[in-house]
Design a protein around this motif. Structure first.
Motif, PDB file in Angstrom:
ATOM      1  N   UNK A 177       1.147  -1.868   0.338  1.00 12.33           N
ATOM      2  CA  UNK A 177      -0.097  -0.373   0.278  1.00 12.33           C
ATOM      3  C   UNK A 177       0.996   1.232   0.135  1.00 12.33           C
ATOM      4  N   UNK A 178       1.711   1.317   0.394  1.00 10.87           N
ATOM      5  CA  UNK A 178       2.749   2.348   1.275  1.00 10.87           C
ATOM      6  C   UNK A 178       3.367   2.406  -0.288  1.00 10.87           C
ATOM      7  N   UNK A 179       3.791   1.364  -1.122  1.00 14.00           N
ATOM      8  CA  UNK A 179       4.492   1.267  -2.923  1.00 14.00           C
ATOM      9  C   UNK A 179       3.768   2.191  -3.761  1.00 14.00           C
ATOM     10  N   UNK A 180       2.241   1.894  -3.452  1.00 10.11           N
ATOM     11  CA  UNK A 180       1.751   2.645  -4.486  1.00 10.11           C
ATOM     12  C   UNK A 180       1.038   3.904  -4.237  1.00 10.11           C
ATOM     13  N   UNK A 181      -0.544   4.485  -5.446  1.00  8.54           N
ATOM     14  CA  UNK A 181      -0.673   5.779  -4.962  1.00  8.54           C
ATOM     15  C   UNK A 181      -2.328   4.372  -4.217  1.00  8.54           C
ATOM     16  N   UNK A 182      -2.608   3.635  -4.834  1.00  8.93           N
ATOM     17  CA  UNK A 182      -4.335   3.218  -4.959  1.00  8.93           C
ATOM     18  C   UNK A 182      -3.939   1.973  -4.403  1.00  8.93           C
ATOM     19  N   UNK A 183      -4.063   1.420  -3.708  1.00 12.84           N
ATOM     20  CA  UNK A 183      -5.005   0.272  -3.013  1.00 12.84           C
ATOM     21  C   UNK A 183      -6.304  -0.016  -2.436  1.00 12.84           C
ATOM     22  N   UNK A 184      -6.801  -0.631  -2.840  1.00 10.60           N
ATOM     23  CA  UNK A 184      -7.828  -1.338  -2.504  1.00 10.60           C
ATOM     24  C   UNK A 184      -7.613  -3.258  -1.718  1.00 10.60           C
ATOM     25  N   UNK A 185      -8.474  -2.904  -1.317  1.00 14.20           N
ATOM     26  CA  UNK A 185      -8.941  -4.647  -1.409  1.00 14.20           C
ATOM     27  C   UNK A 185     -10.367  -5.343  -0.747  1.00 14.20           C
ATOM     28  N   UNK A 186     -10.334  -6.678  -1.609  1.00 12.81           N
ATOM     29  CA  UNK A 186     -11.815  -7.176  -1.185  1.00 12.81           C
ATOM     30  C   UNK A 186     -11.896  -8.421  -0.654  1.00 12.81           C
ATOM     31  N   UNK A 187     -11.800  -8.720   0.728  1.00 14.84           N
ATOM     32  CA  UNK A 187     -12.131 -10.407   0.942  1.00 14.84           C
ATOM     33  C   UNK A 187     -12.996 -10.698   1.900  1.00 14.84           C
ATOM     34  N   UNK A 188     -13.117 -12.245   0.995  1.00 18.31           N
ATOM     35  CA  UNK A 188     -14.479 -12.477   1.884  1.00 18.31           C
ATOM     36  C   UNK A 188     -13.935 -14.637   2.106  1.00 18.31           C
ATOM     37  N   UNK A 189     -14.056 -14.582   3.659  1.00 20.64           N
ATOM     38  CA  UNK A 189     -14.177 -15.795   3.981  1.00 20.64           C
ATOM     39  C   UNK A 189     -14.851 -17.229   3.305  1.00 20.64           C
ATOM     40  N   UNK A 190     -13.193 -17.634   2.947  1.00 20.44           N
ATOM     41  CA  UNK A 190     -14.100 -18.888   1.805  1.00 20.44           C
ATOM     42  C   UNK A 190     -14.352 -18.879   0.167  1.00 20.44           C
ATOM     43  N   UNK A 191     -13.996 -17.156   0.107  1.00 22.17           N
ATOM     44  CA  UNK A 191     -14.385 -16.896  -1.362  1.00 22.17           C
ATOM     45  C   UNK A 191     -13.031 -16.445  -1.597  1.00 22.17           C
ATOM     46  N   UNK A 192     -12.352 -16.199  -0.908  1.00 17.02           N
ATOM     47  CA  UNK A 192     -10.955 -16.156  -2.018  1.00 17.02           C
ATOM     48  C   UNK A 192     -10.225 -13.950  -1.725  1.00 17.02           C
TER      49      UNK A 192
END
Lengths: 134, 124
Positions: A110-125
């Motif tokens: 995240x610190x090395x980029x200008x934009x950062x997004x994360x999506x995660x669902x347990x069991x789905x990825x």
């Protein structure tokens, strides 16, 4: 926003992490990123590719070379169908790791980029999108 | 490569993780087998040092210390240094020098005065 070029690579072995580094380096060179910017996005890609392999059980990365109102950028989207992350806030903290790493991967990327997004669902990825603009 | 009481290691390729671990193991074995007092690791060819490679460098320094050898990492590219700090990796406990010549000076000094550890060499 226009996509100038897009490619997808699989991340299944530790050699693939090296291949992703080289692909991202080539894309950053094509976009005439400065040497420091090239190094930052390649390092971020290496951290995220390793997460995809180690914690996601393997997956893919999509490398997009973008142009937005004359600005050039590199977008990387890492996806896996692994166990997912239950507590995203905790996973983003430096030093937190559920594996054998240093726990710098997500926060560091995240610190090395200008934009950062994360999506995660347990069991789905997990899906992580980062971008760095020139 | 062995030079007197020192081992010289020049990393020339972009290493995948298993190769980095193999190098760490091999180097530790060589220190024990040769009784080397110092290890000089030249990373000037490395275009990227991520947290895994960084950890390998720190681990190698720590293991060599236990085996009574000093490790000095030389030749880090400026872009790599900038990126490492932003990544959050400060390489605590790893001695660094700008180039091979200065690294050798540091190693010779460390071997002559084994009890005077310079600052920044505190164990991780």
């Amino acid at each position: 926003m226009a996509t100038l070029r897009s490619e997808i690579a699989g991340i299944v072995t530790s050699e693939d992490i090296v291949r992703v580094r080289h692909m991202v380096r080539d894309a950053a060179v094509r976009l005439s990123f400065s040497l420091v910017d090239q190094t930052k996005i390649v390092t971020a890609a290496s951290e995220l590719a390793r997460n995809t392999l180690e914690y996601g059980g393997g997956g893919t990365v999509r490398i997009d070379e973008l142009a937005d109102h004359g600005r050039l950028g590199l977008q990387l989207i890492f996806e896996d169908r692994g166990p997912g992350i239950a507590d995203l806030n905790q996973a983003m903290q430096d030093g937190f790791t559920s594996g054998s790493g240093l726990g710098l991967g997500l926060g560091g990327a995240k610190r090395l980029c200008n934009e950062f997004e994360i999506q995660s669902k347990p069991g789905e990825g997990t899906r992580v999108r980062v971008a760095r603009w020139k | 490569m062995k030079l007197g009481e020192f081992l010289l290691v020049s990393i020339q390729v972009d290493m995948h993780d298993k190769l980095a671990l193999a190098l760490q193991q091999d180097l530790t074995d060589r220190i024990a087998a040769t009784g080397a007092r110092g290890v000089l690791m030249d990373i000037s060819a490395l275009e990227v040092v991520d947290s895994f490679i960084g950890r390998m460098l720190a681990n190698t320094a720590a293991m060599s210390r236990v085996l009574d050898a000093t490790t000095v990492v030389v030749g880090m590219r400026p872009a790599v240094a900038i990126t490492l700090v932003e990544l959050g990796l400060s390489l605590n406990g790893v001695r660094t020098a700008l180039d091979v010549e200065r690294g050798m000076q540091l190693l010779r000094a460390a071997v002559r005065q084994p009890w005077e550890e310079p600052d920044g060499d505190t164990p991780v």
